[in-house]
Design a protein around this motif. Structure first.
Motif, PDB file in Angstrom:
ATOM      1  N   LYS A  59       0.933  -1.253  -0.072  1.00 43.22           N
ATOM      2  CA  LYS A  59       0.134   0.053  -0.063  1.00 43.22           C
ATOM      3  C   LYS A  59       0.854   1.388  -0.072  1.00 43.22           C
ATOM      4  O   LYS A  59       0.583   2.409   0.474  1.00 43.22           O
ATOM      5  N   ALA A  60       2.226   1.193  -0.706  1.00 40.84           N
ATOM      6  CA  ALA A  60       2.935   2.184  -0.691  1.00 40.84           C
ATOM      7  C   ALA A  60       2.302   3.564  -1.280  1.00 40.84           C
ATOM      8  O   ALA A  60       2.776   4.570  -1.229  1.00 40.84           O
ATOM      9  N   ASP A  61       1.499   3.066  -2.102  1.00 36.65           N
ATOM     10  CA  ASP A  61       0.484   4.125  -2.878  1.00 36.65           C
ATOM     11  C   ASP A  61      -0.043   5.328  -1.683  1.00 36.65           C
ATOM     12  O   ASP A  61      -0.504   6.289  -2.258  1.00 36.65           O
ATOM     13  N   LEU A  62      -0.500   4.642  -0.734  1.00 39.71           N
ATOM     14  CA  LEU A  62      -1.243   5.492   0.387  1.00 39.71           C
ATOM     15  C   LEU A  62      -0.217   6.200   1.278  1.00 39.71           C
ATOM     16  O   LEU A  62      -0.690   6.957   2.154  1.00 39.71           O
ATOM     17  N   ALA A  63       1.043   6.005   1.180  1.00 37.57           N
ATOM     18  CA  ALA A  63       1.955   6.597   2.232  1.00 37.57           C
ATOM     19  C   ALA A  63       2.639   7.621   1.497  1.00 37.57           C
ATOM     20  O   ALA A  63       3.044   7.563   0.100  1.00 37.57           O
ATOM     21  N   GLU A  64       3.477   8.346   2.321  1.00 37.04           N
ATOM     22  CA  GLU A  64       4.079   9.463   1.714  1.00 37.04           C
ATOM     23  C   GLU A  64       5.432   8.790   1.151  1.00 37.04           C
ATOM     24  O   GLU A  64       6.211   8.003   1.865  1.00 37.04           O
TER      25      GLU A  64
END
Ligand code: G4P
Length: 282
Positions: A59-64
């Protein structure tokens, strides 16, 4: 607020994991990139002793992005291979194959010295519920991969997915339960939706989330909901309710509904990319 888990589930899941881990060379551990430490179960280090280790910041797309990079460096510094991925869209998943080879090079070398050539690396995906294990397995395996479980000679009851000539993946992921004494860890797991809302008071949780946002991401709520946010957390929740027309009896703010809306906006990434914990705090 108090967060707790059910020991019955934990014991069963752990037993299954202990059985399966004997069969594998590499542990692929998924964590949530927004809370990479709080979404780990520390037991995995004991369970995965003597195995090659790969941590995926899913879910790296949801984190900075800057914190994804900082966490990658942090885990690499601890001796793990580490890659950031978006299993839902497939981002980063392709690069996993070469990382697996690299992470398992000692095992491959050991095999070679013993004259064992081309024995595939056997891997298992593990992680806490909802971290994206099934999504990742599907993204990595794609449609073209053969499920090898039904062939003769394969351990009964275990399904292996042959990813390519050199890697096989256990079809069933290992479920770890989050573990915490620190209630702030429980809180962060609740924010991302890992603890079901029905066992919590949603409005209390939203109020805590607002407190976090005011401290760590000032201005984001103000902009998203077109409200002033420099006030108490309950007042902010009321303002969100009014701004989003979450009203009961015509005009009173419906805090329960506003809380659900706020948490869903966060969980689905509509507040932007947010990271809830940072390696420099450790
Ligand atoms: P699990 O096996 O570890 O329990 O998790 P699972 O794959 O079921 O994924 C849990 C949820 O997380 C799913 O959403 C899935 O789509 C989402 N997810 C998994 N990986 C990623 C990722 O890298 N990025 C983002 N943004 N989401 C991810 P859901 O709401 O349960 O289903 P759906 O609405 O996506 O269908």
């Amino acid at each position: 607020m108090h967060f707790q888990w059910y020991p019955g589930h934990m014991t069963k899941a752990k037993r299954m994991m202990q059985e399966n881990i004997k069969l594998i060379d590499l542990v692929i551990e998924l964590v949530d990139a927004r809370i990479p430490v709080s979404s780990r179960n520390p037991d995995i280090d004991e369970l995965g002793r003597n195995k090659a280790r790969l941590i995926l910041l899913n879910k790296a797309d949801l984190a900075e992005e800057k914190w994804n990079d900082a966490w990658t460096a942090y885990f690499e510094g601890q001796g793990y291979a580490c890659v950031k991925v978006n299993s839902k869209k497939g981002g980063g998943v392709k690069s996993i194959h070469s990382v697996i080879q690299e992470a398992c090079k000692e095992k491959i070398e050991r095999d070679r010295k013993r004259g064992i050539l081309n024995r595939p690396v056997r891997a298992m995906v593990v992680g806490i519920p909802n971290v994206g294990k099934s999504t990742f397995i599907n993204a990595l395996a794609g449609r073209a991969c053969a499920r090898t479980g039904n062939k003769p000679g394969v351990t009964k009851g275990k399904q292996w997915i042959r990813l390519n000539r050199s890697v096989e993946l256990l079809d069933t992921p290992g479920i770890l339960w989050p573990k915490f004494e620190d209630q702030s860890v429980g809180m962060k797991l609740a924010f991302i939706g890992s603890i079901k809302d029905e066992i919590l008071q949603r409005t209390e949780l939203a109020a805590e989330f607002i407190r976090f946002m005011q401290q760590s991401y000032p201005g984001v709520l103000a902009q998203k909901y077109a409200i002033g946010e420099d006030t108490g957390v309950w007042e902010v929740l009321e303002r969100i309710a009014v701004s989003r027309h979450c009203l009961v009896r015509g005009s009173e703010p419906d805090l329960e509904k506003a809380a659900g809306l706020l948490l869903d906006d966060f969980r689905d990434g509509r507040l932007g990319r947010l990271t809830l914990e940072y390696p420099d705090q450790l």
